[in-house]
Design an enzyme around this catalytic site. Sequence first.
Site, short mmCIF file in Angstrom:
data_model
loop_
_atom_site.label_atom_id
_atom_site.label_comp_id
_atom_site.label_asym_id
_atom_site.label_seq_id
_atom_site.Cartn_x
_atom_site.Cartn_y
_atom_site.Cartn_z
N ASN A 1 0.88 -1.17 0.00
CA ASN A 1 0.00 0.00 0.00
C ASN A 1 0.91 1.21 0.00
OD1 ASN A 1 -1.78 2.08 0.43
ND2 ASN A 1 -2.47 1.37 2.45
N VAL A 2 0.98 1.92 -1.12
CA VAL A 2 1.95 3.03 -1.23
C VAL A 2 1.63 4.17 -0.28
CG1 VAL A 2 2.60 2.47 -3.59
CG2 VAL A 2 0.71 4.08 -3.18
N SER B 1 -1.84 12.81 -14.86
CA SER B 1 -3.05 12.65 -15.68
C SER B 1 -3.35 13.96 -16.38
CB SER B 1 -4.24 12.26 -14.80
OG SER B 1 -5.46 12.36 -15.51
N TYR C 1 -9.04 13.99 -7.31
CA TYR C 1 -8.21 13.33 -8.32
C TYR C 1 -7.36 14.35 -9.07
CZ TYR C 1 -6.80 10.33 -12.18
OH TYR C 1 -6.06 9.63 -13.08
N ALA D 1 -6.50 17.35 -8.12
CA ALA D 1 -5.52 17.94 -7.21
C ALA D 1 -4.35 17.00 -6.96
CB ALA D 1 -6.20 18.30 -5.88
N SER D 2 -4.64 15.72 -6.80
CA SER D 2 -3.57 14.75 -6.53
C SER D 2 -2.62 14.64 -7.72
CB SER D 2 -4.16 13.38 -6.19
OG SER D 2 -4.79 12.77 -7.30
N LYS D 3 -3.17 14.62 -8.91
CA LYS D 3 -2.34 14.45 -10.11
C LYS D 3 -1.58 15.73 -10.45
CE LYS D 3 -3.11 10.13 -10.98
NZ LYS D 3 -2.01 9.14 -10.89
#
Length: 246
Positions: free
Chosen positions: A61-62, A141, A153, A155-157
Amino acid sequence: MKLSGKIALVTGAGQGMGRAIARLFAEHGAVVVAADLNLEAAQETIAGADPERAGMARAVNVADSGAVRALFDEAVTRYGRIDIVVNSAGIGSFDTLAETPDESWARVIGVNLTGTFHCVREAVRSMAASGTRGSVINLSSTAALNGDGPAHYCASKAGVMGLTRSAAKEVAAQGIRINTIVPGPTNTPMMQGLPSEWEEAILKAVPMGRMGEPEEIARAALFLAGEDSSFMTGQNIAVNGGMAFI
């Protein structure tokens, strides 16, 4: 055989882009450490590789920094060093902004951004300790560029792209290169789970009129992993059918 003798660690290797990257690297001579939350899926990826370069499959689990450190430590103990790290592990969600629970925000950021950070940090530590002039490849992405997706999503990418730029500058003098691939819509299990109306809208926004294939992303990763990109670091490489530009 562009990666002959190299040791490559790939997260998210159990399916989609991660699996395609792991298998292509093995075809080009790398010994592959396939890591995924789903151990059975990672084992299936390794099973499809040349037995001489099958490497090992591990569950990780990263988002768990301790688990990531243990994975890297085991790989270094077994192989002596790590030359290439690909951070492909990622998750999505269909939450709207107003209805995003705290837990969903934390989970998506935790895997996509914090998980990538954990792996970049361990990659840099291990490469610096062994004197390896290695390559780290992060996956972002097109959603990070155009905002077409849930807020957590996107924001994370977008964060992955910023992480790449900062980390690349910090370790460039050590000969460690860090770059990001920015895929567009790609034919992976994550995309296959989209509502049909979302898929139709996405395809209309791709000038080439189709989704990418995982193998097309893998070829970009192969370029960044090897000597063909030896003077490239801190770059975000779009592979998205013309959907957005960097």
